[in-house]
Scaffold this motif. Sequence first.
Motif, PDB file in Angstrom:
ATOM      1  N   UNK A  28     -25.694 -27.310 -38.637  1.00  0.00           N
ATOM      2  CA  UNK A  28     -25.668 -26.333 -37.554  1.00  0.00           C
ATOM      3  C   UNK A  28     -25.792 -26.900 -36.154  1.00  0.00           C
ATOM      4  N   UNK A  29     -25.989 -28.209 -36.032  1.00  0.00           N
ATOM      5  CA  UNK A  29     -26.157 -28.772 -34.696  1.00  0.00           C
ATOM      6  C   UNK A  29     -24.826 -28.921 -33.954  1.00  0.00           C
ATOM      7  N   UNK A  30     -23.731 -29.008 -34.686  1.00  0.00           N
ATOM      8  CA  UNK A  30     -22.406 -29.170 -34.080  1.00  0.00           C
ATOM      9  C   UNK A  30     -21.402 -28.227 -34.727  1.00  0.00           C
ATOM     10  N   UNK A  31     -20.448 -27.762 -33.913  1.00  0.00           N
ATOM     11  CA  UNK A  31     -19.325 -27.006 -34.472  1.00  0.00           C
ATOM     12  C   UNK A  31     -18.250 -28.001 -34.915  1.00  0.00           C
ATOM     13  N   UNK A  32     -17.311 -27.535 -35.708  1.00  0.00           N
ATOM     14  CA  UNK A  32     -16.215 -28.412 -36.141  1.00  0.00           C
ATOM     15  C   UNK A  32     -15.447 -28.932 -34.931  1.00  0.00           C
ATOM     16  N   UNK A  33     -15.225 -28.084 -33.921  1.00  0.00           N
ATOM     17  CA  UNK A  33     -14.502 -28.509 -32.722  1.00  0.00           C
ATOM     18  C   UNK A  33     -15.275 -29.596 -31.978  1.00  0.00           C
ATOM     19  N   UNK A  34     -16.598 -29.495 -31.958  1.00  0.00           N
ATOM     20  CA  UNK A  34     -17.394 -30.532 -31.307  1.00  0.00           C
ATOM     21  C   UNK A  34     -17.303 -31.849 -32.068  1.00  0.00           C
ATOM     22  N   UNK A  35     -17.307 -31.782 -33.384  1.00  0.00           N
ATOM     23  CA  UNK A  35     -17.181 -33.018 -34.174  1.00  0.00           C
ATOM     24  C   UNK A  35     -15.818 -33.651 -33.931  1.00  0.00           C
ATOM     25  N   UNK A  36     -14.759 -32.833 -33.924  1.00  0.00           N
ATOM     26  CA  UNK A  36     -13.434 -33.372 -33.631  1.00  0.00           C
ATOM     27  C   UNK A  36     -13.417 -34.012 -32.244  1.00  0.00           C
ATOM     28  N   UNK A  37     -14.040 -33.364 -31.265  1.00  0.00           N
ATOM     29  CA  UNK A  37     -14.083 -33.915 -29.907  1.00  0.00           C
ATOM     30  C   UNK A  37     -14.786 -35.269 -29.891  1.00  0.00           C
ATOM     31  N   UNK A  38     -15.911 -35.372 -30.578  1.00  0.00           N
ATOM     32  CA  UNK A  38     -16.627 -36.647 -30.653  1.00  0.00           C
ATOM     33  C   UNK A  38     -15.772 -37.727 -31.309  1.00  0.00           C
ATOM     34  N   UNK A  39     -15.083 -37.371 -32.378  1.00  0.00           N
ATOM     35  CA  UNK A  39     -14.241 -38.351 -33.069  1.00  0.00           C
ATOM     36  C   UNK A  39     -13.096 -38.821 -32.177  1.00  0.00           C
ATOM     37  N   UNK A  40     -12.555 -37.915 -31.375  1.00  0.00           N
ATOM     38  CA  UNK A  40     -11.466 -38.289 -30.456  1.00  0.00           C
ATOM     39  C   UNK A  40     -12.003 -39.213 -29.369  1.00  0.00           C
ATOM     40  N   UNK A  41     -13.152 -38.872 -28.812  1.00  0.00           N
ATOM     41  CA  UNK A  41     -13.754 -39.728 -27.784  1.00  0.00           C
ATOM     42  C   UNK A  41     -14.041 -41.115 -28.363  1.00  0.00           C
TER      43      UNK A  41
END
Length: 145
Positions: A28-41
């Motif tokens: 619950x700490x991250x949304x799927x979109x946030x995880x994708x954003x982190x992976x892209x960064x």
Amino acid sequence: MMLEKMLKTFQKLRLEFYRKIFTRVRDGSLSAMEVFSLEIIYALGRPTIGQFARFIGISQSNATYKVNSLMKKGYIIRQPSQEDGREYNLELSEKFYGYSDMLEENVRTITRNVLEQLTPEEIAVIDKAADILNKELDARAGLRD
């Protein structure tokens, strides 16, 4: 035959990646979109907010909103750019790296197991194919090594 094998391989890698994403989202700490954003960064390697926005095709203000949210959660650190002091490079925090090694360790283990079954000549051919594959993927994504 080779095409089908490559498609299967990429499908399995995607599935492993998605499993990793859902592992992160589950707490619950991250949304799927946030995880994708982190992976892209992570994949872009210290991009500016503008580079991140251009790569995913969103406005700079939308990218800034995403980055600020990830900063508040402790996953991103903004570092002043050495090239242009008016810009910031996005760096991932130790909190991110605590999660990121899961998939990479899996790939390392699989690669070691495969390499143990091949001759040095076969490894050289696969190494060359991997170089060519990476150049093609970088060109399609607009990336440079």
